[in-house]
Design an enzyme around this catalytic site. Structure first.
Site, short mmCIF file in Angstrom:
data_model
loop_
_atom_site.label_atom_id
_atom_site.label_comp_id
_atom_site.label_asym_id
_atom_site.label_seq_id
_atom_site.Cartn_x
_atom_site.Cartn_y
_atom_site.Cartn_z
N ILE A 143 0.84 -1.20 0.00
CA ILE A 143 0.00 0.00 0.00
C ILE A 143 0.87 1.25 0.00
O ILE A 143 0.56 2.24 -0.67
CB ILE A 143 -0.96 -0.01 1.20
CG1 ILE A 143 -1.94 -1.19 1.08
CG2 ILE A 143 -1.74 1.30 1.28
CD1 ILE A 143 -2.84 -1.38 2.29
N HIS A 144 1.96 1.21 0.75
CA HIS A 144 2.86 2.37 0.79
C HIS A 144 3.41 2.68 -0.60
O HIS A 144 3.55 3.84 -0.99
CB HIS A 144 4.02 2.09 1.76
CG HIS A 144 5.03 3.18 1.81
ND1 HIS A 144 6.27 3.09 1.21
CD2 HIS A 144 4.99 4.41 2.38
CE1 HIS A 144 6.95 4.20 1.43
NE2 HIS A 144 6.20 5.02 2.14
N THR A 145 3.71 1.64 -1.37
CA THR A 145 4.28 1.83 -2.70
C THR A 145 3.24 2.29 -3.71
O THR A 145 3.54 3.10 -4.60
CB THR A 145 4.92 0.51 -3.18
OG1 THR A 145 6.00 0.18 -2.30
CG2 THR A 145 5.43 0.62 -4.60
#
Length: 470
Positions: free
Chosen positions: A290-292
């Site tokens: 999700i961060h990416t």
């Protein structure tokens, strides 16, 4: 014009020491005291002898306001008493509404008091050190669907939340529902404190966490306070909420600005996950994904075999995985060099190997397929990672079926429209191989690389401290 006056006074949570001097003076000079009969016990030593005390039962608030005006319009000074603060779920709004309805010229003065949630907060420590809200679970005057929307809003916005009227004899399930909603949006370890009969002889103080909180220990005389994402218990169980979110900057142990931003981003993502009941190793991979991508759909489409991330991490740490093979160079570029060096692992891509072009032409396959054939010939037990080409993933599946490849693990994140879904379906049946699969059409080299990074850094998952190799 009437010479009467109405004080609307908050007498605090119960103890005389918590009544303000202004309220003490108002009670002492009043000709009439109006209030719920239970409250008179807290002020009986203050009322001047012979003063009429007009008491009413529960749910008779409007009658109290009416009686106050009837006496005040006879030029008397009246004190209407409320527990806590008269303006918070108290008599102040009713008195002003009635003044308007009667078009009365009686002077009204509101005297604030210490609210029950303020007293409870002080007994617990300092749980309301940052933005907070107060929600009553009583649906006598507010529809439950509106109350539930407010609970949802408080939980998603990371408010410290004080809960009034959590239970009664006829209302038992609402507090369970509130807990359920908060657990969807907040960490199970979120501090919770609750105080029964705050400031009174029967006072009880308890602290726990959101997950362990038991609504059965609460009654109508209890105030519950739920912390925010920054709240914590000190060594002596003092409930503390910092005045801001700066504690992350001080305490997260970041080595540089980049890691600091990454840690705070992970904490934000963690707070917004819908599924709180997820294994730590899968959660670590999901947070990376999700961060990416900034795509919370990853919660739905990131598949991992049970303990796959943990198993692969152990193999990396004990030296079983010496090579990571990728279909394209961009995946290799995205894998943390510091982590690879720390673990003694080499990441390779054969796409530009001088033998690839000739093999692809000779066999009539794509260059990525040819690259995987060469890689399997040299490193059949590597961790194989795919962030672009479904044909390369299909090639690996065929080589596994022919017993030529024995991967330590597979990360399947090819992206596109042709054979992408099918390539991922082909990968799943290899149950003996730990796998991470981004299902459907989504994927990409950056996603494949970050999933590798989650495996290499799983030892940082428990503390939620990504980015040490940046």
């Amino acid at each position: 014009m009437s010479k009467g006056k109405i004080f609307v006074a908050g007498i605090g949570p119960g103890g005389k020491e918590d009544i303000t001097p202004a309220v003490l003076d108002a009670i002492a000079v009043s000709d009439v005291i109006v209030g719920y009969k239970y409250y008179f016990r807290f002020v009986e030593n203050i009322i001047k002898p012979g003063t009429p005390c007009i008491d009413t039962g529960m749910k008779k608030e409007r009658e109290r306001a009416l009686q106050a005006f009837e006496y005040a319009e006879q030029d008397k000074t009246v004190c209407v008493i409320s527990s806590g603060d008269a303006g918070i779920y108290g008599m102040a709004p009713l008195v002003y509404e009635m003044k308007t309805e009667r078009n009365s010229d009686v002077e009204v003065e509101i005297l604030p008091g210490i609210s029950a949630f303020q007293k409870a907060a002080a007994l617990l420590g300092c749980p309301v050190g940052h933005d907070f809200c107060v929600i009553s679970l009583s649906d006598l005057m507010t529809p439950w669907n509106k109350i539930e929307k407010r609970i949802e809003a408080a939980a998603t916005a990371d408010f410290v939340t004080a809960v009034y009227n959590p239970k009664s004899k006829g209302r038992y399930w609402q507090l369970y529902r509130l807990q359920e909603i908060f657990l969807r949006h907040c960490s199970p370890e979120t501090p919770v404190g609750y105080v029964r009969q705050a400031g009174r002889d029967e006072q009880e103080i308890k602290v726990t966490t959101l997950e362990k909180f038991d609504p059965e220990e609460v009654d109508m005389f209890t105030v519950v306070i739920i912390g925010n994402s920054q709240s914590y218990f000190s060594a002596d169980n003092t409930f503390i909420t910092p005045r801001g979110y700066y504690r992350e900057d001080i305490d997260n142990g970041a080595r540089n600005i980049g890691q600091d931003i990454m840690i705070r981003s992970f904490r934000t993502i963690d707070g917004e996950l819908k599924d709180r009941d997820i294994a730590l190793d899968k959660k670590w991979a999901l947070l990376h994904a999700i961060h990416t991508t900034a795509d919370f759909d990853m919660e739905n489409i990131l598949y991992t075999d049970e303990s796959a991330v943990e198993k692969l991490h152990k193999q990396c740490r004990n030296g079983q995985i010496k090579y990571i093979i990728s279909d394209i160079t961009m995946v290799v570029s995205g894998i943390r060099k510091g982590a690879l060096e720390r673990l003694g692992i080499e990441a390779k891509c054969y796409l530009y190997d001088p033998h690839v072009a000739a093999l692809a032409e000779e066999k009539g396959v794509t260059r990525t397929q040819a690259g995987i054939r060469l890689a399997v010939a040299e490193h059949p037990d590597a961790l194989f990672v795919f962030g672009n080409a479904p044909t390369a993933l299909i090639e690996l599946c065929e080589l596994i079926r022919k017993d030529k490849a024995h991967p330590a693990g597979i990360i399947a994140a090819p992206v596109g429209f042709v054979n992408v879904r099918e390539s991922k379906h082909m990968t799943k049946p290899f149950r003996h191989i730990p796998k991470l699969i981004v299902e459907g059409r989504k994927g990409g080299s950056n996603l494949a690389a970050t999933l590798v990074n989650s495996i290499l850094t799983l030892d940082d998952a428990a503390q939620l401290k990504p980015g040490k190799d940046m």
